[in-house]
Design a protein around this motif. Structure first.
Motif, PDB file in Angstrom:
ATOM      1  N   ILE A  41      73.090  43.342-107.041  1.00  0.00           N
ATOM      2  CA  ILE A  41      73.104  45.059-105.685  1.00  0.00           C
ATOM      3  C   ILE A  41      72.565  43.995-104.513  1.00  0.00           C
ATOM      4  O   ILE A  41      71.498  43.909-104.277  1.00  0.00           O
ATOM      5  N   GLY A  44      70.353  42.333-100.264  1.00  0.00           N
ATOM      6  CA  GLY A  44      69.347  41.575-101.079  1.00  0.00           C
ATOM      7  C   GLY A  44      69.170  39.980-102.323  1.00  0.00           C
ATOM      8  O   GLY A  44      67.856  39.157-102.236  1.00  0.00           O
ATOM      9  N   VAL A  67      74.901  49.652-102.583  1.00  0.00           N
ATOM     10  CA  VAL A  67      73.970  50.801-102.813  1.00  0.00           C
ATOM     11  C   VAL A  67      72.842  51.342-101.834  1.00  0.00           C
ATOM     12  O   VAL A  67      72.106  50.228-101.777  1.00  0.00           O
ATOM     13  N   GLU A  99      68.237  42.325-109.553  1.00  0.00           N
ATOM     14  CA  GLU A  99      67.867  42.728-108.383  1.00  0.00           C
ATOM     15  C   GLU A  99      66.856  41.658-107.637  1.00  0.00           C
ATOM     16  O   GLU A  99      66.293  41.234-108.297  1.00  0.00           O
ATOM     17  N   ASP A 100      66.468  42.469-106.319  1.00  0.00           N
ATOM     18  CA  ASP A 100      65.606  41.063-105.352  1.00  0.00           C
ATOM     19  C   ASP A 100      64.101  41.768-105.461  1.00  0.00           C
ATOM     20  O   ASP A 100      62.819  41.548-106.314  1.00  0.00           O
ATOM     21  N   ILE A 101      63.867  43.330-105.849  1.00  0.00           N
ATOM     22  CA  ILE A 101      62.689  44.480-105.332  1.00  0.00           C
ATOM     23  C   ILE A 101      63.241  45.523-106.226  1.00  0.00           C
ATOM     24  O   ILE A 101      64.243  46.278-106.299  1.00  0.00           O
ATOM     25  N   VAL A 102      62.330  46.145-107.348  1.00  0.00           N
ATOM     26  CA  VAL A 102      61.801  47.303-107.511  1.00  0.00           C
ATOM     27  C   VAL A 102      61.421  48.080-107.213  1.00  0.00           C
ATOM     28  O   VAL A 102      59.828  47.694-107.944  1.00  0.00           O
ATOM     29  N   ASP A 103      61.139  49.060-106.400  1.00  0.00           N
ATOM     30  CA  ASP A 103      60.346  49.570-105.439  1.00  0.00           C
ATOM     31  C   ASP A 103      59.810  51.253-105.580  1.00  0.00           C
ATOM     32  O   ASP A 103      59.476  51.306-107.416  1.00  0.00           O
ATOM     33  N   SER A 104      60.231  52.156-105.423  1.00  0.00           N
ATOM     34  CA  SER A 104      60.432  53.610-105.621  1.00  0.00           C
ATOM     35  C   SER A 104      61.066  54.039-107.043  1.00  0.00           C
ATOM     36  O   SER A 104      61.071  54.738-108.098  1.00  0.00           O
ATOM     37  N   GLY A 105      62.120  53.006-107.446  1.00  0.00           N
ATOM     38  CA  GLY A 105      62.893  53.218-108.448  1.00  0.00           C
ATOM     39  C   GLY A 105      63.950  53.979-108.458  1.00  0.00           C
ATOM     40  O   GLY A 105      65.695  54.628-109.413  1.00  0.00           O
ATOM     41  N   ARG A 106      64.898  54.491-107.275  1.00  0.00           N
ATOM     42  CA  ARG A 106      65.806  55.238-107.078  1.00  0.00           C
ATOM     43  C   ARG A 106      67.720  54.665-106.838  1.00  0.00           C
ATOM     44  O   ARG A 106      67.675  55.565-107.914  1.00  0.00           O
ATOM     45  N   THR A 107      67.166  53.389-106.355  1.00  0.00           N
ATOM     46  CA  THR A 107      68.456  53.045-106.120  1.00  0.00           C
ATOM     47  C   THR A 107      68.712  52.012-108.271  1.00  0.00           C
ATOM     48  O   THR A 107      69.503  53.029-108.430  1.00  0.00           O
ATOM     49  N   ARG A 165      66.055  37.076 -94.423  1.00  0.00           N
ATOM     50  CA  ARG A 165      66.720  37.166 -95.827  1.00  0.00           C
ATOM     51  C   ARG A 165      67.028  35.768 -96.643  1.00  0.00           C
ATOM     52  O   ARG A 165      66.856  35.321 -97.059  1.00  0.00           O
TER      53      ARG A 165
HETATM   54  C1  PRP Z   1      66.480  47.262-101.775  1.00  0.00           C
HETATM   55  C2  PRP Z   1      66.322  46.512-102.862  1.00  0.00           C
HETATM   56  C3  PRP Z   1      66.272  47.252-104.270  1.00  0.00           C
HETATM   57  C4  PRP Z   1      65.878  48.350-102.846  1.00  0.00           C
HETATM   58  C5  PRP Z   1      64.584  48.777-104.206  1.00  0.00           C
HETATM   59  O1  PRP Z   1      67.882  47.370-100.612  1.00  0.00           O
HETATM   60  O2  PRP Z   1      67.017  45.511-102.515  1.00  0.00           O
HETATM   61  O3  PRP Z   1      68.080  47.636-104.059  1.00  0.00           O
HETATM   62  O4  PRP Z   1      65.764  48.329-101.901  1.00  0.00           O
HETATM   63  O5  PRP Z   1      64.212  50.465-103.423  1.00  0.00           O
HETATM   64  P1  PRP Z   1      63.986  51.311-104.938  1.00  0.00           P
HETATM   65  O6  PRP Z   1      63.816  50.692-105.951  1.00  0.00           O
HETATM   66  O7  PRP Z   1      62.685  51.780-103.760  1.00  0.00           O
HETATM   67  O8  PRP Z   1      64.891  51.594-104.601  1.00  0.00           O
HETATM   68  P2  PRP Z   1      67.572  47.567 -99.523  1.00  0.00           P
HETATM   69  O9  PRP Z   1      68.002  49.062 -99.849  1.00  0.00           O
HETATM   70  O10 PRP Z   1      66.512  47.401 -98.885  1.00  0.00           O
HETATM   71  O11 PRP Z   1      68.964  47.366 -99.377  1.00  0.00           O
HETATM   72  P3  PRP Z   1      69.563  45.286 -98.799  1.00  0.00           P
HETATM   73  O12 PRP Z   1      69.049  45.233-100.259  1.00  0.00           O
HETATM   74  O13 PRP Z   1      71.193  45.501 -98.260  1.00  0.00           O
HETATM   75  O14 PRP Z   1      68.058  45.375 -97.858  1.00  0.00           O
END
Ligand code: PRP
Length: 181
Positions: A41, A44, A67, A99-107, A165
């Motif tokens: 994705i 990142g 996304v 993924e680099d990070i899972v935060d809210s989980g929405r993506t 980055r």
């Molecule tokens: C970041 C990250 C994930 C997403 C996670 O991407 O790479 O795709 O946010 O966040 P979530 O769990 O809250 O959905 P970002 O939209 O910042 O795009 P980028 O990787 O191009 O910086």
């Protein structure tokens, strides 16, 4: 030079190297005999995917999706938009999202549903960082590099306004970077 803007290291280069090796071994064991598509994705995922795949000892294809999530006007609802779609059919395929990070989980919630709707046989996720305190959607990734607290981090793919980055580790930005923005 970039180091000067970092207050504290959260995940060092050495820790990242250990994590990619460990996850590579786990995935090599679990995907033995399969031929998955690794779906990064953007943007990142780039450094993590690049390092991780060197530890994957099985046949695979790679693809990418871009996304973004956004807040919808008056309703305030959150939705995700596919900025760039995967160009490999996923029907009956094993898919491993990187993924680099899972935060809210929405993506991930949205991407997983989409890939399952397209007929993927199995969809799992490997993420370098997991920030469970940020969750808005219930979701637990199958493969996690390291769990971090609810802090804003940059580096190794993660950005602040498009920058940092290329930092080779994950760190906390000095407050003055935000304050002077
Ligand atoms: C970041 C990250 C994930 C997403 C996670 O991407 O790479 O795709 O946010 O966040 P979530 O769990 O809250 O959905 P970002 O939209 O910042 O795009 P980028 O990787 O191009 O910086």
């Amino acid at each position: 030079m970039l180091d000067n803007d970092i207050e504290k290291t959260i995940v060092s280069r050495e820790e990242i190297a250990g994590i990619t090796e460990r996850l590579g071994e786990e995935l090599t064991r679990d995907y033995k005999g399969e031929y998955p598509i690794l779906v990064g994705i953007l943007k990142g995922c780039i450094p993590f995917m690049s390092d991780l795949m060197k530890h994957l000892d099985f046949h695979l294809e790679i693809g990418y999706m871009d996304v973004s999530s956004y807040f919808g006007g008056l309703t305030g609802a959150v939705d995700v938009k596919i900025e760039m779609d995967l160009n490999i059919p996923v029907k009956n395929r094993y898919v491993l999202i990187v993924e680099d990070i899972v935060d809210s989980g929405r993506t991930l919630h949205a991407v997983i549903r989409l890939l399952e709707h397209r007929g993927a046989k199995d969809v799992k996720v490997v993420t370098l960082l997991d920030k469970p305190e940020g969750r808005k959607v219930e979701y637990v990734p199958e493969y996690i590099g390291v769990t971090i607290p609810k802090v804003f981090v940059v580096g190794y793919g993660l950005d602040y306004e498009g920058r940092y980055r290329n930092l080779p580790y994950v760190g906390l930005l000095k407050p003055e970077i935000y304050e002077n923005a």
